[in-house]
Design an enzyme around this catalytic site. Structure first.
Site, mmCIF file in Angstrom:
data_model
loop_
_atom_site.group_PDB
_atom_site.id
_atom_site.type_symbol
_atom_site.label_atom_id
_atom_site.label_comp_id
_atom_site.label_asym_id
_atom_site.label_seq_id
_atom_site.Cartn_x
_atom_site.Cartn_y
_atom_site.Cartn_z
ATOM 1 N N SER A 1 43.210 4.911 93.236
ATOM 2 C CA SER A 1 44.264 5.024 91.926
ATOM 3 C C SER A 1 43.533 4.239 90.958
ATOM 4 O O SER A 1 42.492 3.876 90.929
ATOM 5 C CB SER A 1 45.684 4.025 92.300
ATOM 6 O OG SER A 1 45.224 2.801 92.469
ATOM 7 N N LYS A 2 44.294 4.346 89.829
ATOM 8 C CA LYS A 2 43.815 3.772 88.452
ATOM 9 C C LYS A 2 43.366 2.318 88.649
ATOM 10 O O LYS A 2 42.387 1.935 87.767
ATOM 11 C CB LYS A 2 44.979 3.661 87.312
ATOM 12 C CG LYS A 2 45.557 4.859 87.063
ATOM 13 C CD LYS A 2 45.614 5.202 85.785
ATOM 14 C CE LYS A 2 46.087 6.590 85.139
ATOM 15 N NZ LYS A 2 45.533 7.676 85.634
ATOM 16 N N ARG A 3 44.068 1.602 89.681
ATOM 17 C CA ARG A 3 43.385 0.015 89.794
ATOM 18 C C ARG A 3 42.109 -0.011 90.207
ATOM 19 O O ARG A 3 41.278 -0.818 89.923
ATOM 20 C CB ARG A 3 44.386 -0.545 91.050
ATOM 21 C CG ARG A 3 45.290 -1.091 90.651
ATOM 22 C CD ARG A 3 46.336 -1.901 91.912
ATOM 23 N NE ARG A 3 46.255 -1.034 92.980
ATOM 24 C CZ ARG A 3 45.329 -1.335 94.026
ATOM 25 N NH1 ARG A 3 44.462 -2.319 94.301
ATOM 26 N NH2 ARG A 3 45.389 -0.365 95.282
#
Ligand code: GLU
Ligand code: ZN
Length: 499
Positions: free
Chosen positions: A258-260
């Site tokens: 994910s973007k994390r």
């Protein structure tokens, strides 16, 4: 039998790198088996659909050079390949299922369904999902409802009759047999909505059948929909394609990517200056390997050697550092002229080069390529590395000129000497210049780096730069001397102010 595979994205967001992997696996599988790769746009979710996502899909496919044998624009024997243009087909088949008794019309109002959901939430009902209210309406009741709907110009939704007992088996080339009790399948999912739109399940199954898809390679997260799809194939009396679900892509921490973790959309990778050939190679190696040791594959090689047997069952790990390394390797494989060509858009975006570039800009860029190619990880890093070649250096803080453990006075003195050094620099060889620097460092009792640091900062504005001698030669005598002079003056002024 020719293999026919498809990539069937829903344009509801930017292309995710996980989707790119699915596309690549399908594409390489088609190529390695001499089959066909079909692109199908699954745009039945009109609320989440956007033109921008569709454009982004085309841009991504174009960037990676993934062309399709059949699909939008190109057409093909089973056109159209855009689901929103196939609504009459889905209507026809949904009606066929109703006639055969595999599906039924549901007349429940939104209010009724809503109160059902409320009851289930509050625990008053042990049911989960739709309660199959309309499944067993008497023929009279059904006819009455139909009339009622017709009179008010409404259409009933069509639901699939999931068998109440038994179980459904899905054979997966990678995961083996997956068995699901029919009672665990969502009770009677909607196939056709009241506005005539199909749901994903209906459209996906019909199209895979009509388009003669032989293998369904898609993300693991679609496994839960498999049994329902198999029931649909059976209801239609169609052969079930072979399934091969692709293991998840995780971050290094074992969580779904994910973007994390970093960039996730193909667009970000493109804009950051990852080379398509590096992305193709790296992303294909996530959960697939040829022999556990060969890491570099060109697209042409993968077209030959890719095979489903070598897909790893364990989740694939997306390692951003490894990708950076890969990308750097690919950058260094490019011929200098090719690298220059690919860097240009990034410099234009940073407003360092005009469009088209001037002769002078071209000359600087050509000269800069050999200086930075060894250190480049992403093309987008280039503008900041070579900004000083296109623009003057503006040091607003004299402290940056001072080497570690150095003083204002000593550095001011060094810069006076460096100014004279730069004046002589262009008339001497690199060996002579180096010897001069070494001698001076010795005379001052400092390390050579203590002279190189202020020189580097004065000339390039940063403490990390391409090899300084080559950089100075590329810049030319006049700007180099002027910059060192300016830095010497700045530090003198700082010294006078007592800073
Ligand atoms: N449209 C689905 C998606 O967005 C396709 C899933 C499938 O391949 O069956 O991924
Ligand atoms: Zn109903």
């Amino acid at each position: 039998m020719t293999t026919r595979v498809r990539y069937a994205p829903s344009p509801t967001g930017l292309q995710h790198i996980g989707g790119v992997r699915t596309a690549l696996f399908n594409w390489f599988f088609a190529k390695s088996t001499g089959g066909k790769f079909i692109l199908r746009i699954e745009d039945t979710d009109r609320e989440r659909y956007s033109d921008e996502s569709l454009q982004d899909l085309f841009d991504t496919m174009d960037w990676l050079g993934l062309d399709w044998d059949e699909g939008p624009e190109k057409g093909g024997p089973y056109a159209p390949y855009i689901q929103s243009q196939r609504f009459d087909i889905y209507q026809k088949y949904a009606r066929e299922l109703v006639e055969k008794g595999f599906a039924y019309e549901c007349f429940c109002t939104e209010e009724r369904l809503e109160s059902l959901r409320e009851e289930q939430k509050s625990g008053k009902s042990s049911h989960q999902g739709y309660d199959r209210h309309c499944r067993d309406l008497s023929p009279e009741e059904r006819e009455r409802k139909r009339e009622e709907f017709r009179a008010s110009g409404k259409n009933p939704v069509i639901r699939f009759k999931v068998p109440l007992s038994g179980s459904t088996v899905m054979e997966d080339l990678l995961f083996g047999k997956i068995t699901r009790k029919n009672s665990d399948i969502s009770p009677d999912p909607v196939l056709l909505k009241s506005d005539g739109f199909p749901t994903y399940h209906l459209a996906n199954v019909i199209d895979d059948h009509l388009m003669k898809i032989t293998h369904i390679l898609r993300a693991q997260e679609w496994i839960p929909t498999g049994p329902l799809h198999i029931l649909l194939y059976n209801a239609f009396g169609w052969e079930v394609p072979k399934y091969c679900h692709l293991p998840m892509v995780m971050g290094k921490d074992g969580q779904k990517l994910s973007k994390r973790h970093g960039s996730t959309s193909a667009r970000e990778f493109r804009e950051n200056g990852y080379l398509p050939e590096a992305i193709i190679n790296y992303v294909t190696m996530i959960g697939w390997s040829y022999d556990d040791k060969t890491e570099f594959f060109t697209k042409d090689e993968l077209k030959k050697v890719f095979s489903l047997e070598k897909i790893n069952k364990a989740p694939g790990v997306f390692d951003y550092k490894k990708l950076d390394w890969f990308n750097g390797q690919y950058i260094r494989k490019l011929q200098p002229e090719e690298l220059r060509r690919r860097l240009l858009p990034f410099l234009q975006k940073a407003k360092l080069c005009s469009d088209p570039p001037t002769a002078k800009e071209n000359e600087i860029l050509t000269g800069a390529v050999p200086l930075i190619r060894e250190r480049l990880k992403k093309l987008a890093d280039a503008p900041e590395m070579i900004r000083f070649l296109f623009e003057g250096v503006h040091l607003n803080d004299s402290a940056s000129l001072i080497p570690k453990n150095g003083s204002v006075e000593a550095t001011a003195g060094a810069l006076q000497w460096l100014y004279r050094f730069t004046q002589a620099f262009f008339g001497r060889s690199d060996e002579e210049n180096e010897a001069a620097l070494r001698e001076e460092a010795e005379r001052r009792g400092v390390k050579i780096g203590d002279l190189l640091h202020p020189l580097r900062v004065a000339v390039t504005g940063t403490a990390v730069s391409p090899p300084i001698f080559e950089t100075m030669r590329l810049l030319g005598a006049e700007p180099v001397c002027a910059r060192v002079k300016a830095a010497a003056d700045l530090l003198n002024a700082a010294g006078r102010d007592g800073n």
